[in-house]
Scaffold this active site. Structure first.
Site: not given
Length: 255
Positions: A98, A101, A109, A111, A205
């Site tokens: 992902l 892109h 995100q 960690s 995708r």
């Protein structure tokens, strides 16, 4: 044998966190026609500003106007409308793909250096779902990896006992121990993208050529965004592919 069975996830979850809010300037009112969302109106307003056509001389509804924008390939006006989504129940394998892109996207995100993965969940690859022997073998592997992670964190915490800052010590242990966790480890990610960028990502995708997990998630995201802003994504068609899984195809390529 694993000490305990790992928690297994079989499908993702998509949550809308933010959507555009359009405030029409009083001195440049548009002759709006038909139903539309704030994001769609924002893009129409931006497009009409280029030609100062706020009076809507062609008498088009917002969704007719944006259909023509897609047909003409004038997708830059779609870049004004941003949508933020929370993706959960997805694997780190998916997010590795992902985040490739880049243009028009922002990511935040979970960690693994800071978050304790002792109670991590794992995303079963769609290809294995429904096949009992495969499911059992895969679950045993990820459970074993989780046991290894927990044991390594404990050992590393002891090894770094001389580090006074316990928070830093935990980070040192977790960042080393995470190396044994598989790509199937569940993660969470906030994704913000403009409508044009979302279209490009979803075209690639959600196709039959995409990896199955990200394809499944892309189809789910597409459904969410078609609800949020139908005019931006109305030319996508979701269908059942030959492999008996959903895929999508686009009407207007590279808008």
């Amino acid at each position: 044998m694993p000490l305990s069975a790992a928690a297994v996830l079989r499908e993702p979850k998509v949550t809308v966190l933010a959507r555009p809010q359009f405030v029409e300037p009083a001195h440049l009112p548009v002759q709006w026609i038909g139903d539309s969302t704030d994001g769609e109106r924002l893009s129409e307003f931006a497009g009409r500003l280029c030609y100062m056509s706020q009076r809507n001389p062609a008498g088009r509804s917002t969704r007719e106007y944006l259909e023509n924008i897609k047909k003409q390939g004038h997708g830059s006006v779609l870049e004004h409308a941003n949508y933020s989504l929370l993706l959960e129940g997805v694997s780190r394998s998916l997010t590795h793909e992902l985040v490739r892109h880049r243009a028009g996207f922002a990511y935040s995100q979970l960690s693994q250096r800071y978050v304790d993965e002792s109670d991590a969940q794992f995303v079963m690859p769609p290809a294995m779902i429904g096949d009992a022997p495969l499911e059992e073998a895969w679950t045993a592997q990820v459970s074993s990896a989780l046991d290894s992670y927990i044991a390594l964190v404990d050992s590393l915490m002891a090894r770094y006992s001389w580090v006074d800052d316990k928070v830093h010590r935990r980070k040192m242990a977790r960042e080393a121990a995470r190396g044994v966790l598989p790509n199937s480890t569940e993660t969470k990610i906030v994704v913000t993208g403009n409508a044009r960028a979302w279209r490009t990502m979803l075209e690639l995708r959600s196709s039959e050529a995409a990896e199955l997990e990200i394809r499944r998630a892309a189809v789910m995201v597409l459904r969410v965004l078609q609800t949020e802003a139908p005019a931006f994504f109305s030319d996508f068609e979701i269908y059942m592919a030959e492999d008996r899984r959903e895929a999508a195809r686009i009407g207007y390529h590279k808008v």
